[in-house]
Design a protein around this motif. Structure first.
Motif, PDB file in Angstrom:
ATOM      1  N   ASP A 635       3.486 -17.259  51.803  1.00 22.16           N
ATOM      2  CA  ASP A 635       4.535 -17.857  50.988  1.00 22.16           C
ATOM      3  C   ASP A 635       3.944 -18.747  49.890  1.00 22.16           C
ATOM      4  N   PRO A 636       3.137 -18.173  49.010  1.00 24.09           N
ATOM      5  CA  PRO A 636       2.502 -18.991  47.977  1.00 24.09           C
ATOM      6  C   PRO A 636       3.501 -19.676  47.053  1.00 24.09           C
ATOM      7  N   GLU A 637       4.644 -19.040  46.824  1.00 21.52           N
ATOM      8  CA  GLU A 637       5.636 -19.651  45.938  1.00 21.52           C
ATOM      9  C   GLU A 637       6.113 -20.985  46.494  1.00 21.52           C
ATOM     10  N   LEU A 638       6.363 -21.026  47.811  1.00 19.36           N
ATOM     11  CA  LEU A 638       6.797 -22.277  48.440  1.00 19.36           C
ATOM     12  C   LEU A 638       5.692 -23.317  48.371  1.00 19.36           C
ATOM     13  N   SER A 639       4.441 -22.916  48.629  1.00 17.50           N
ATOM     14  CA  SER A 639       3.324 -23.854  48.585  1.00 17.50           C
ATOM     15  C   SER A 639       3.154 -24.431  47.182  1.00 17.50           C
ATOM     16  N   VAL A 640       3.261 -23.582  46.170  1.00 17.52           N
ATOM     17  CA  VAL A 640       3.134 -24.048  44.786  1.00 17.52           C
ATOM     18  C   VAL A 640       4.248 -25.037  44.463  1.00 17.52           C
ATOM     19  N   ARG A 641       5.471 -24.712  44.910  1.00 16.61           N
ATOM     20  CA  ARG A 641       6.595 -25.591  44.611  1.00 16.61           C
ATOM     21  C   ARG A 641       6.429 -26.975  45.261  1.00 16.61           C
ATOM     22  N   ILE A 642       5.983 -26.997  46.512  1.00 15.04           N
ATOM     23  CA  ILE A 642       5.790 -28.281  47.200  1.00 15.04           C
ATOM     24  C   ILE A 642       4.641 -29.056  46.550  1.00 15.04           C
ATOM     25  N   ALA A 643       3.566 -28.338  46.184  1.00 17.88           N
ATOM     26  CA  ALA A 643       2.441 -29.003  45.519  1.00 17.88           C
ATOM     27  C   ALA A 643       2.883 -29.611  44.188  1.00 17.88           C
ATOM     28  N   GLN A 644       3.727 -28.910  43.468  1.00 11.31           N
ATOM     29  CA  GLN A 644       4.213 -29.438  42.187  1.00 11.31           C
ATOM     30  C   GLN A 644       5.085 -30.681  42.393  1.00 11.31           C
ATOM     31  N   GLU A 645       5.857 -30.700  43.475  1.00  7.89           N
ATOM     32  CA  GLU A 645       6.658 -31.890  43.776  1.00  7.89           C
ATOM     33  C   GLU A 645       5.755 -33.083  44.080  1.00  7.89           C
ATOM     34  N   LEU A 646       4.675 -32.856  44.824  1.00  7.99           N
ATOM     35  CA  LEU A 646       3.740 -33.943  45.124  1.00  7.99           C
ATOM     36  C   LEU A 646       3.057 -34.431  43.851  1.00  7.99           C
ATOM     37  N   ALA A 647       2.656 -33.473  43.001  1.00 13.97           N
ATOM     38  CA  ALA A 647       1.989 -33.855  41.752  1.00 13.97           C
ATOM     39  C   ALA A 647       2.920 -34.648  40.851  1.00 13.97           C
ATOM     40  N   ALA A 648       4.197 -34.281  40.851  1.00 11.97           N
ATOM     41  CA  ALA A 648       5.161 -35.018  40.024  1.00 11.97           C
ATOM     42  C   ALA A 648       5.291 -36.462  40.484  1.00 11.97           C
ATOM     43  N   MET A 649       5.028 -36.707  41.767  1.00 11.87           N
ATOM     44  CA  MET A 649       5.058 -38.070  42.304  1.00 11.87           C
ATOM     45  C   MET A 649       3.802 -38.853  41.916  1.00 11.87           C
ATOM     46  N   GLY A 650       2.729 -38.124  41.540  1.00 12.15           N
ATOM     47  CA  GLY A 650       1.455 -38.765  41.216  1.00 12.15           C
ATOM     48  C   GLY A 650       0.402 -38.588  42.283  1.00 12.15           C
ATOM     49  N   VAL A 651       0.701 -37.839  43.348  1.00 13.66           N
ATOM     50  CA  VAL A 651      -0.268 -37.597  44.419  1.00 13.66           C
ATOM     51  C   VAL A 651      -1.275 -36.553  43.955  1.00 13.66           C
ATOM     52  N   GLN A 652      -2.573 -36.828  44.202  1.00 14.00           N
ATOM     53  CA  GLN A 652      -3.624 -35.890  43.832  1.00 14.00           C
ATOM     54  C   GLN A 652      -3.720 -34.792  44.895  1.00 14.00           C
ATOM     55  N   LEU A 653      -4.117 -33.604  44.455  1.00 10.38           N
ATOM     56  CA  LEU A 653      -4.266 -32.464  45.369  1.00 10.38           C
ATOM     57  C   LEU A 653      -5.611 -31.810  45.112  1.00 10.38           C
ATOM     58  N   SER A 654      -6.365 -31.558  46.182  1.00  6.23           N
ATOM     59  CA  SER A 654      -7.677 -30.906  46.034  1.00  6.23           C
ATOM     60  C   SER A 654      -7.802 -29.768  47.036  1.00  6.23           C
ATOM     61  N   ILE A 655      -8.664 -28.808  46.703  1.00  9.72           N
ATOM     62  CA  ILE A 655      -8.902 -27.654  47.565  1.00  9.72           C
ATOM     63  C   ILE A 655     -10.179 -27.901  48.350  1.00  9.72           C
ATOM     64  N   ASP A 656     -10.058 -27.982  49.670  1.00  7.72           N
ATOM     65  CA  ASP A 656     -11.188 -28.245  50.549  1.00  7.72           C
ATOM     66  C   ASP A 656     -11.874 -26.933  50.923  1.00  7.72           C
ATOM     67  N   ASP A 657     -13.185 -27.000  51.204  1.00  9.82           N
ATOM     68  CA  ASP A 657     -13.971 -25.844  51.647  1.00  9.82           C
ATOM     69  C   ASP A 657     -13.830 -24.664  50.696  1.00  9.82           C
ATOM     70  N   PHE A 658     -13.821 -24.935  49.416  1.00 10.26           N
ATOM     71  CA  PHE A 658     -13.621 -23.869  48.441  1.00 10.26           C
ATOM     72  C   PHE A 658     -14.742 -22.839  48.546  1.00 10.26           C
TER      73      PHE A 658
END
Length: 778
Positions: A635-658
């Motif tokens: 469900d990448p669409e849901l993950s992207v949408r939730i990540a965008q909501e967090l980013a809009a709040m100002g929370v940083q997001l990083s990809i671990d173990d890339f």
């Protein structure tokens, strides 16, 4: 017209009586209408059987070209209570019956226009003409006319001269017989329809005559073509399935000899190759003096649908529809039989527990549909490895099942007739190698792997429960040893299994007892060496074993289903600790927390984060959430949408173990991420492995091209740091600077660095603005 015989004195007297009773003069009967019903009332009479009409009120059509004969017949029958209709020839009679069908027809043989033979034949061709009894009236010695009358469909015949006193009785008899025949035919139709609808039939076996008389439905149920006919028993039962034929023959022979009935289920082989299941109930309805059967009556019922339903229920009870493998219930039944045989023949057998290592990850990231497809593929591969004679199929079925599914991602294997434990180890190795091969699910290549535990009979247990428990224990030992392997059971494993059980039980209470703590590992700027953030890493303060690192309990957290609640606690605790540091005079420290990929599909995550930040008055920029790139698969669409909501709040997001998981650049570029973290497996051998150097360099270049920061994990040597500096990596964390430490220790590190920075800044300022140095001469 046939010659009319002389009327006797008795008949003349009867005719005189009838003529006196008849109101109209005989001479006026020359011109007769098509139908002349008698209008006189008659006494009530009994109903004709099966007609619903009283027999004495039945409508009788008299067909004769002799008006006098018609009048006499009419007078006789009217006096007896019948309703009489008249017709002067066969054609008029047909016109009459087309308008309204009478209950009986009395028809003279010889008439002008259309004779009685032709009229009777035409009457029988009408839609309901076959139901009406027809009595032909002919001369006493006219046998040819009688024979022809029956040929064209007459029911009976009446010879001339007519006995007028007997005629009403003859008519009543014919009506009653016709009604009985009609009722019989109707009952036969009803029975035939009932048998057809109920898929039933019946037959009768005349033992002395050596023949069977079946109904149409029984004939059809036994797969015979054409109309039902009398047949010999061997011919009638020829379609019985070869495997059931002897059993049915013995039952029939015994019934004939003993005079007792029986019930039996068997199969019938149809001409198209399909099988029909039938149930037969056979009774003896006639016996000789010795008690042996003379006649048998059988009822046969098609029970194919019931058998199919029973088979479907059985499969649902014993098999998993998804993989079509036996379940635990069927396995334990089969294992019980295998143990009995092994004990009797002094043989060994092996029970193997198989558990997929990464199934949960695939299920969580790609979704349940992909998980189901993976289980089907794995099931087929495991079946292909195992020998066909190690089967789990029930008795009577082909031996092709040698593996069962216990549920989820767990399978169990039975190997029988083993000579030594090494034979089981060889099969276990083949199974592990098969599980290690890549699997393509929904166009994605996946490496699942599996761990396997083996318990041997009789060495590791002599009963079902013990063998299953010990195989399960050995499987968990294989997982603890690094996964992707197998372990043969030994007694020392029981202590470890019991310990794991105690750990899981304790773990479920650890959250409410506040036994979890967070330690913080500094994130350091590659160029300046300054601490620029921290990663929060969970520890379990076990009351008996002390502080436990994640590797000792994270797998238990996943098994216990505590990933989400513990992740929520980590978010809240990291925010709380940051607030404590700030209140002690330290500046805000960006803290990264690790969340499972499933957490980024929780619709309530943004609200949860907002609540934690507000509760401790922490800005969103002070929190960073690390997730693996596998979030992009399910469900990448849901993950992207939730990540965008967090980013809009100002929370940083990083990809671990890339670089260690599944990357989709099309979705990656849509994620509002701020950093990529290079896994420690690529950093560890930077000094010796050119491939790792190339991978790390490529990741740094990719991240910078996407305007992302790069954080390297697991940096332990100065040479590793220098390589990262040469490639312009942004940040690192690892033992080179510090392990993960307690909140107080991290505060001291952070404060020490700030003090050192302040001293260095002061020294630099004094050098720049202080007095010029003087030279001292000796």
């Amino acid at each position: 017209m046939t010659a009319r015989p002389t009327i006797s004195a008795a008949d003349q007297a009867a005719i005189a009586d009838l003529a006196a009773a008849y109101t109209a003069p005989l001479a006026s009967a020359v011109a007769v209408p098509l139908l002349v019903p008698d209008q006189r009332k008659a006494e009530p009479a009994p109903q004709a059987a099966g007609t619903g009409t009283p027999a004495s009120r039945a409508r009788i059509l008299v067909v004769d070209d002799d008006a006098g004969a018609r009048r006499l017949t009419r007078a006789t029958l009217s006096k007896a209570g019948f309703t009489v209709l008249e017709a002067g020839n066969g054609q008029l009679a047909l016109d009459a019956v087309r308008e309204s069908m009478p209950d009986l027809v009395l028809m003279d043989v010889s008439m002008p226009v259309m004779d009685g033979f032709t009229a009777c034949a035409e009457l029988r061709r009408l839609a309901t003409g076959h139901l009406v009894p027809v009595a032909m009236i002919t001369g006493l010695d006219d046998t040819a006319s009688i024979e022809r009358a029956f040929e064209v469909g007459a029911t009976d015949f009446i010879t001339k001269p007519i006995n007028w006193s007997v005629l009403p009785h003859r008519v009543r008899y014919m009506l009653r017989a016709s009604s009985a025949i009609h009722s019989l035919e109707q009952n036969e139709r009803r029975l035939s329809n009932a048998q057809r609808i109920g898929e039933m039939g019946d037959w009768e076996w005349l033992v002395r005559e050596g023949c069977i008389v079946p109904s149409e439905q029984a004939w059809r149920l036994f797969g015979h073509a054409g109309a039902a006919g009398v047949s010999e028993p061997d011919q009638f039962f020829a379609t019985v399935h070869a495997d059931d034929h002897e059993r049915l023959r013995r039952a029939c022979d015994q019934a004939i000899a003993n005079g007792e009935g029986f019930a039996i289920d068997h199969r019938i082989a149809l001409g198209d190759g399909t099988l029909r299941h039938v149930q037969q109930q056979v009774e003896v309805i006639e016996r000789d003096a010795a008690g042996q059967a003379l006649r048998l009556a059988g009822a046969v019922h098609d029970i194919t649908r019931r058998k199919d339903a029973e088979e479907q229920i059985r499969r649902l009870a014993y098999y998993y529809p998804l993989t079509e493998l036996p379940n635990r219930l069927l396995f334990t039944e089969q294992l019980g039989r295998a143990l009995a045989q092994a004990e009797r023949h002094e043989r060994q057998l092996a029970v193997m527990f198989v558990d997929l290592d990464n199934f949960k990850r695939v299920n969580d990231t790609l979704g349940h549909k992909a998980g189901d497809e993976l289980l089907r593929v794995i099931s087929a591969r495991l079946q292909g490895v195992l020998r066909r004679n190690d089967a789990l199929a029930r008795s009577g079925e082909p031996h092709h099942h040698s593996i069962a599914r216990l549920g989820g991602d767990e399978f169990i294997v039975l190997l029988t007739d083993l000579q030594r434990s090494e034979d089981a180890a060889m099969v276990a190795q083949r199974l592990v190698e098969t599980l290690g091969e890549p699997v393509f699910v929904q166009g994605t290549e996946i490496f699942v792997g599996g761990s396997l535990g083996v318990a041997m009979y009789p060495a590791d247990g002599r009963d079902i429960d013990t063998l299953l428990m010990n195989a399960d224990t050995a499987m968990y030992r294989a997982k603890e040893a690094g996964r992707g392997g197998f372990q043969l059971y030994d007694r020392s494993m029981n202590a470890r299994a019991l310990d794991r059980l105690h750990m899981e039980t304790r773990l479920r209470r650890a959250l409410e007892r506040h036994e979890f703590v967070l330690h913080y590992q500094p994130r350091v700027d590659v160029l300046t060496g300054r601490i620029v953030g921290a990663e929060a890493l969970i520890r379990w303060q076990h009351p008996e074993r002390g502080l436990l690192p994640p590797g000792d309990f994270i797998s238990l957290v996943e098994d216990a289903g505590l990933v989400i609640p513990i992740g929520e606690w980590v978010i809240g605790e990291a925010c709380r600790q940051n607030a404590v540091w700030r209140s002690s005079g330290l500046p805000l420290v960006p803290v990264a927390v690790n969340l499972a990929s499933t957490h980024l599909r929780e619709r309530g995550l943004p609200a949860l984060v907002a609540k934690a930040l507000a509760a401790h008055d922490i800005p969103a920029s002070a929190l960073e959430i690390e997730v693996t790139e596998s979030i992009l698969l399910a469900d990448p669409e849901l993950s992207v949408r939730i990540a965008q909501e967090l980013a809009a709040m100002g929370v940083q997001l990083s990809i671990d173990d890339f670089g260690t998981g599944y990357s989709s650049m099309s979705y990656l570029k849509r994620l509002p991420i701020s950093a990529l973290k290079i896994d420690r497996s690529f950093v560890r051998d930077l000094e010796t492995d050119p491939d790792d150097e190339a991978i790390v360099s490529a990741i740094i270049a990719l991240a910078h091209s996407l305007k992302l920061k790069v954080v390297a994990e697991g940096v332990e040597t100065q040479a590793q740091l220098e390589f990262l500096q040469s490639r312009q990596c942004d940040e690192y964390q690892g033992f080179l600077t510090s392990r993960a430490v307690t909140p107080d220790a991290f505060a001291l590190l952070y404060q020490f660095q700030r003090d050192a920075d302040a001293s260095a800044d002061a020294a630099a300022a004094s050098v720049t603005t202080g007095p010029c140095p003087t030279t001292t001469r000796s």
